[in-house]
Design a protein around this motif. Structure first.
Motif, PDB file in Angstrom:
ATOM      1  N   GLN A 153       0.836  -1.197   0.000  1.00 51.26           N
ATOM      2  CA  GLN A 153       0.000   0.000   0.000  1.00 51.26           C
ATOM      3  C   GLN A 153       0.873   1.250   0.000  1.00 51.26           C
ATOM      4  O   GLN A 153       1.997   1.246   0.487  1.00 51.26           O
ATOM      5  CB  GLN A 153      -0.914   0.017   1.233  1.00 51.26           C
ATOM      6  N   ASN A 154       0.317   2.340  -0.530  1.00 53.63           N
ATOM      7  CA  ASN A 154       0.997   3.628  -0.490  1.00 53.63           C
ATOM      8  C   ASN A 154       0.747   4.286   0.862  1.00 53.63           C
ATOM      9  O   ASN A 154      -0.282   4.938   1.079  1.00 53.63           O
ATOM     10  CB  ASN A 154       0.490   4.537  -1.612  1.00 53.63           C
ATOM     11  N   THR A 155       1.690   4.121   1.775  1.00 56.42           N
ATOM     12  CA  THR A 155       1.501   4.632   3.133  1.00 56.42           C
ATOM     13  C   THR A 155       2.612   5.595   3.560  1.00 56.42           C
ATOM     14  O   THR A 155       2.655   5.994   4.718  1.00 56.42           O
ATOM     15  CB  THR A 155       1.439   3.471   4.134  1.00 56.42           C
ATOM     16  N   ARG A 156       3.473   5.962   2.662  1.00 50.52           N
ATOM     17  CA  ARG A 156       4.587   6.848   3.006  1.00 50.52           C
ATOM     18  C   ARG A 156       4.588   8.010   2.027  1.00 50.52           C
ATOM     19  O   ARG A 156       4.347   7.840   0.834  1.00 50.52           O
ATOM     20  CB  ARG A 156       5.902   6.056   2.912  1.00 50.52           C
ATOM     21  N   GLY A 157       4.827   9.222   2.553  1.00 55.32           N
ATOM     22  CA  GLY A 157       4.822  10.376   1.665  1.00 55.32           C
ATOM     23  C   GLY A 157       5.224  11.635   2.393  1.00 55.32           C
ATOM     24  O   GLY A 157       5.954  11.604   3.396  1.00 55.32           O
ATOM     25  N   ASP A 158       4.756  12.780   1.890  1.00 51.72           N
ATOM     26  CA  ASP A 158       5.010  14.080   2.504  1.00 51.72           C
ATOM     27  C   ASP A 158       3.705  14.632   3.075  1.00 51.72           C
ATOM     28  O   ASP A 158       2.621  14.369   2.545  1.00 51.72           O
ATOM     29  CB  ASP A 158       5.556  15.069   1.465  1.00 51.72           C
ATOM     30  N   TYR A 159       3.838  15.413   4.149  1.00 49.17           N
ATOM     31  CA  TYR A 159       2.677  16.042   4.781  1.00 49.17           C
ATOM     32  C   TYR A 159       2.924  17.549   4.888  1.00 49.17           C
ATOM     33  O   TYR A 159       4.009  17.987   5.284  1.00 49.17           O
ATOM     34  CB  TYR A 159       2.425  15.461   6.171  1.00 49.17           C
ATOM     35  N   TRP A 160       1.892  18.288   4.541  1.00 45.29           N
ATOM     36  CA  TRP A 160       1.930  19.752   4.628  1.00 45.29           C
ATOM     37  C   TRP A 160       0.774  20.216   5.502  1.00 45.29           C
ATOM     38  O   TRP A 160      -0.336  19.681   5.420  1.00 45.29           O
ATOM     39  CB  TRP A 160       1.798  20.377   3.243  1.00 45.29           C
ATOM     40  N   ALA A 161       1.042  21.204   6.350  1.00 41.92           N
ATOM     41  CA  ALA A 161       0.013  21.787   7.220  1.00 41.92           C
ATOM     42  C   ALA A 161      -0.354  23.171   6.705  1.00 41.92           C
ATOM     43  O   ALA A 161       0.523  24.010   6.465  1.00 41.92           O
ATOM     44  CB  ALA A 161       0.514  21.870   8.654  1.00 41.92           C
ATOM     45  N   LEU A 162      -1.645  23.400   6.531  1.00 38.74           N
ATOM     46  CA  LEU A 162      -2.149  24.703   6.093  1.00 38.74           C
ATOM     47  C   LEU A 162      -2.923  25.333   7.238  1.00 38.74           C
ATOM     48  O   LEU A 162      -3.887  24.760   7.744  1.00 38.74           O
ATOM     49  CB  LEU A 162      -3.066  24.533   4.877  1.00 38.74           C
ATOM     50  N   ASP A 163      -2.483  26.521   7.672  1.00 35.71           N
ATOM     51  CA  ASP A 163      -3.202  27.290   8.686  1.00 35.71           C
ATOM     52  C   ASP A 163      -4.366  27.995   8.003  1.00 35.71           C
ATOM     53  O   ASP A 163      -4.168  28.807   7.100  1.00 35.71           O
ATOM     54  CB  ASP A 163      -2.260  28.309   9.342  1.00 35.71           C
ATOM     55  N   MET A 164      -5.585  27.681   8.423  1.00 33.16           N
ATOM     56  CA  MET A 164      -6.747  28.256   7.758  1.00 33.16           C
ATOM     57  C   MET A 164      -6.956  29.720   8.098  1.00 33.16           C
ATOM     58  O   MET A 164      -7.760  30.398   7.448  1.00 33.16           O
ATOM     59  CB  MET A 164      -7.995  27.453   8.128  1.00 33.16           C
ATOM     60  N   GLY A 165      -6.224  30.210   9.105  1.00 33.15           N
ATOM     61  CA  GLY A 165      -6.328  31.618   9.445  1.00 33.15           C
ATOM     62  C   GLY A 165      -5.480  32.484   8.534  1.00 33.15           C
ATOM     63  O   GLY A 165      -5.996  33.293   7.748  1.00 33.15           O
ATOM     64  N   ASP A 166      -4.162  32.319   8.607  1.00 34.01           N
ATOM     65  CA  ASP A 166      -3.283  33.142   7.788  1.00 34.01           C
ATOM     66  C   ASP A 166      -2.898  32.486   6.463  1.00 34.01           C
ATOM     67  O   ASP A 166      -2.141  33.047   5.678  1.00 34.01           O
ATOM     68  CB  ASP A 166      -2.016  33.513   8.575  1.00 34.01           C
ATOM     69  N   ARG A 167      -3.404  31.291   6.209  1.00 37.90           N
ATOM     70  CA  ARG A 167      -3.191  30.552   4.957  1.00 37.90           C
ATOM     71  C   ARG A 167      -1.715  30.215   4.707  1.00 37.90           C
ATOM     72  O   ARG A 167      -1.286  30.014   3.583  1.00 37.90           O
ATOM     73  CB  ARG A 167      -3.751  31.322   3.766  1.00 37.90           C
TER      74      ARG A 167
END
Length: 784
Positions: free
Chosen positions: A154-168
């Motif tokens: 399975q594809n279980t490894r990758g990159d993660y990005w966090a987006l702040d919904m306040g200041d974007r």
């Protein structure tokens, strides 16, 4: 052991995935109309528009080089709040990429929450490709999973990005982590931190500051923290191996010690001038397992408390683990190696001490209860439990204090999967089909066990239904299909099942399929020795009952899959339809041992008899079918993939009077070659049960081959190793039996890697069938 998995499958009774849909919180739903692309075709090869002049015919060009049979897609979707709205992913209105869109459940009002532009990292030329996404509990932040890579199957490894919904602001997690090394990132309950696995260690990262805390420090190839080895992932469906405590102060996690687990060496001859080895930790039946234990650690780091699990850690399994409704105790399911005893144990997070709450046993085997079906009620005083103790799969509640078990549902029928438990309103929603094991419907029942079950799916919609119910229980995303009818996805209100709106109607695909030349399809039940089995049969459009037709049987036959289902079959259905257009009858049978909702006795009759009971039932049903006057008994074939291929081999070796031709793709030829968890669950331990292993193995009967045999395998198969086919080749050669073999270099179990691979496989099968089981109707010869 599975051929393919589908994101649509939500039942432990069905082949492709065994997780039931999320019961509460922000639910995930990937609803799609299965098309021939992925894995049936390479999307890069698909051209838009019909490729053939005759719209009534299925051809390989239409299947693999056109978009004719591509369905519309919806999702992935997540509920917001109590279900008053949901989000999904759609193509950007301007430019490339996709964006996350919010819909009001009742009004359908649409708004773009996150645009493709906002998902474009600074300096990047394109937005992130969304492989998955998760909202923080208060929706103030978004976690985007991208650049996914395969780990095991399975594809279980990758990159993660966090987006702040306040200041974007958009920031990649992992600090200086290499590309695609993070796994299973998820917010803490407050939405301020994210935990993830990186190179077999568990980390916590502050979303705002980027500060990273390493919770485990001994991760290596053999010390696996927060995730799993090959066999745990494949056979228990476990990938994400850590859990935030409800208060966010602790993290509980699995640790597997794979030292001593033997590597199976996969030889790669094609990706470089010199061959090289890809070792996979793979415990064969009777071999050494990883030692599994559970620890808990402060989310700010520190000493780990290990839970006191009795016995040999390598000969017991921690098949499930969760927090027990509070932040002070964990609850685990611990199964013995034979998987016929399941202890539910509570563990103190401070001391590591454990106690058994209840023990489930079975003379055959037990299935681990999915975490989504295992919920705490009444302020954590009792939990829900699915059991076959009555002979049918039903819901119970178990008291935390003394393990007292009380039934919620009763009767001579099975719960197939739980969909939601709404404690506030006192209802449990579940999938069942008491009258027809080939179908699936939504029911509800009072959680206190009173009253009778209430079917919510409309009676007029026969087929297979899947649901993702909103946390508040007022709405559900509903997908419905039937045999030869592509899926429709809609939003409905519950409990009256009234339509809010249709989300995907698949009108173009339905019109294309309706235009095809199609004959009668019949579902039936037929005697097969000791029992009656369920089956379906597809006939040619120009079927003439006064003539005789060749027949091809398709099946899977083992506990991991059911093929006789009243549902849209995607590419496999279309290939079978193509064969009917050539003049074949195509049929499928569900023998005892398949995960059909026909009760424990039906399902577990196969215990220690894989290759025996299923083969007898298949042959018994086929023997009855081919006596029908329109079947040509001299033109009978069988085919299957994986467990279905093992069945096809057993059938042609042991019943040559019925089957003249078999096509076996990626077969397991002897259970001793397969993994510990699957094999020992259904067959027992090989050193205690050698005779049954031998009796059920197709390899045992290779010298009995009389008909035509095609064997197909990928040499890079990390699931059912190519070793199986090599052993078969040796046995057939020793017996001086002619056969044909096709090896796909470095392909895995699905045999889909590389341009044109899937098309090549099915053209090969078709050509072999045409040659050895000639198509078309023949006149009935007059009696002498």
């Amino acid at each position: 052991m599975r051929f393919e998995r589908s994101p649509l499958t939500s039942s432990p009774f069905e082949l492709v995935a065994r997780r039931s849909m999320v019961m509460a919180g922000m639910c995930l739903l990937m609803l799609a109309a299965p098309s021939v692309a992925a894995p049936w075709q390479d999307a890069a090869q698909v051209a838009e528009g019909p490729q053939e002049a005759d719209a009534s015919q299925v051809t390989f060009d239409r299947l693999y080089a056109s978009a004719d049979f591509r369905g519309d897609r919806f999702g992935p979707a997540r509920w917001l709040g109590d279900g008053d709205a949901y989000t999904t992913v759609e193509a950007a209105e301007v430019g490339d990429g996709r964006e996350i869109v919010r819909y009001d459940s009742e009004t359908g009002e649409r708004s773009v929450l996150v645009s493709a532009t906002q998902l474009t990292p600074e300096g990047a030329d394109a937005p992130l490709e969304i492989a998955g996404y998760t909202w923080s509990p208060d929706q103030s932040a978004l976690l985007v999973y991208t650049n996914s890579q395969r780990v095991w199957r399975q594809n279980t490894r990758g990159d993660y990005w966090a987006l702040d919904m306040g200041d974007r602001s958009l920031r990649q997690l992992g600090g200086d982590a290499s590309e695609s090394t993070l796994m299973f990132a998820k917010f803490d309950p407050a939405g301020e931190r994210v935990a993830y696995v990186r190179e077999n260690d568990v980390y916590v990262e502050d979303v705002s500051s980027g500060d990273i805390t390493k919770l485990t420090v001994d991760g290596s190839r053999t010390i696996i923290n927060g995730t799993f080895d090959w066999v745990y992932e494949e056979e228990f469906g476990l990938r994400d191996g850590f859990r935030w405590s409800p208060d966010g102060e602790r993290v509980a996690f699995w640790q597997l010690n794979a030292e001593g687990v033997q590597d199976f060496q996969l030889i790669n001859d094609t990706d470089s001038i010199y061959s090289f080895v890809n070792p996979v930790q793979y415990p064969k039946a009777g071999g050494t397992n990883s030692a599994a234990r559970v620890g808990v650690v402060s989310s700010s780091g520190g000493d780990i408390t290990w839970f006191d699990l009795p016995g040999d850690l390598r000969d017991n399994y921690v098949s499930r683990m969760e927090w027990s409704g509070n932040s002070d105790e964990i609850v685990i399911q611990r199964m013995n190696r034979l998987q016929n005893t399941n202890d539910v144990m509570l563990g103190d997070a401070d001391s590591g001490e454990m106690r058994v709450v209840m023990t489930e046993t079975d003379e055959a085997w037990l299935d681990a209860i999915d975490s989504d079906d295992w919920l705490w009620l009444d302020g954590d005083k009792r939990f829900t439990w699915l059991s076959e103790r009555s002979g049918w799969r039903h819901l119970y509640t178990v008291e935390r204090k003394n393990g007292r078990v009380r039934p919620v549902t009763r009767g001579s029928w099975d719960i197939i999967s739980l969909q939601q438990i709404d404690e506030a309103s006192g209802w449990v929603y579940y999938i069942a089909s008491p009258d027809n094991p080939t179908q699936r419907y939504l029911y509800r029942k009072r959680l206190d066990g009173k009253g009778t079950p209430e079917r919510l799916t409309p009676a007029a919609e026969a087929g297979l239904h899947r649901y993702n119910i909103a946390p508040g229980g007022g709405y559900a995303l509903h997908t419905w299909s039937s045999f030869g009818v592509p899926p429709t996805t809609e939003l409905v209100r519950l409990p009256d099942h009234s339509l809010v709106r249709t989300l995907v109607d698949n009108a173009r695909l339905k019109e294309t399929v309706e235009t095809l030349s199609r004959g009668e399809v019949a579902f039936f039940r037929i005697p097969a020795g000791e029992v009656e089995t369920d089956g379906w049969m597809m006939k040619p459009a120009d079927f003439d009952p006064s003539k005789k037709y060749p027949i091809l049987f398709y099946g899977y036959s083992e506990p991991a899959g059911q093929t006789v289902l009243d549902t849209w079959g995607g590419g496999r259905y279309l290939w079978h339809l193509m064969l009917t257009q050539q003049g074949y009858i195509v049929a499928s049978i569900d023998n005892r041992g398949t995960p059909s909702p026909r009760g424990r006795a039906f399902r577990k009759a196969i215990y220690r008899k894989i290759g025996v009971v299923n083969t007898q039932d298949q042959a018994g049903a086929a023997a009855n079918i081919i006596t029908r006057p329109f079947i040509d008994e001299t033109r009978v074939g069988t085919w299957g993939w994986s467990g279905g291929a093992s069945m096809a081999l057993n059938l042609i070796f042991r019943y040559p009077e019925i089957y003249g031709t078999a096509m076996a793709v990626a077969p397991l030829t002897h259970s001793k070659f397969y993994d510990t968890i699957y094999t020992e669950r259904y067959m027992g331990l090989p050193d205690e049960n050698e005779a049954d292993y031998t009796e059920g193995a197709a390899l045992t009967y290779a010298n009995q081959l009389e008909g035509n045999l095609l064997v197909v395998h990928g040499s890079g198969d990390d699931n059912v190793h190519y070793q199986n086919t090599e052993a078969l080749v040796n046995a057939l050669v020793e017996a001086n039996k002619p056969f044909q073999l096709m090896v796909y270099p470095n392909r895995t179990h699905g045999i889909f890697e590389g341009e044109n691979t899937r098309r090549h496989v099915f053209e090969l099968l078709t050509d072999y069938l045409n040659e050895h089981v000639p198509p078309g109707a023949r006149e009935v010869e007059p009696s002498a």
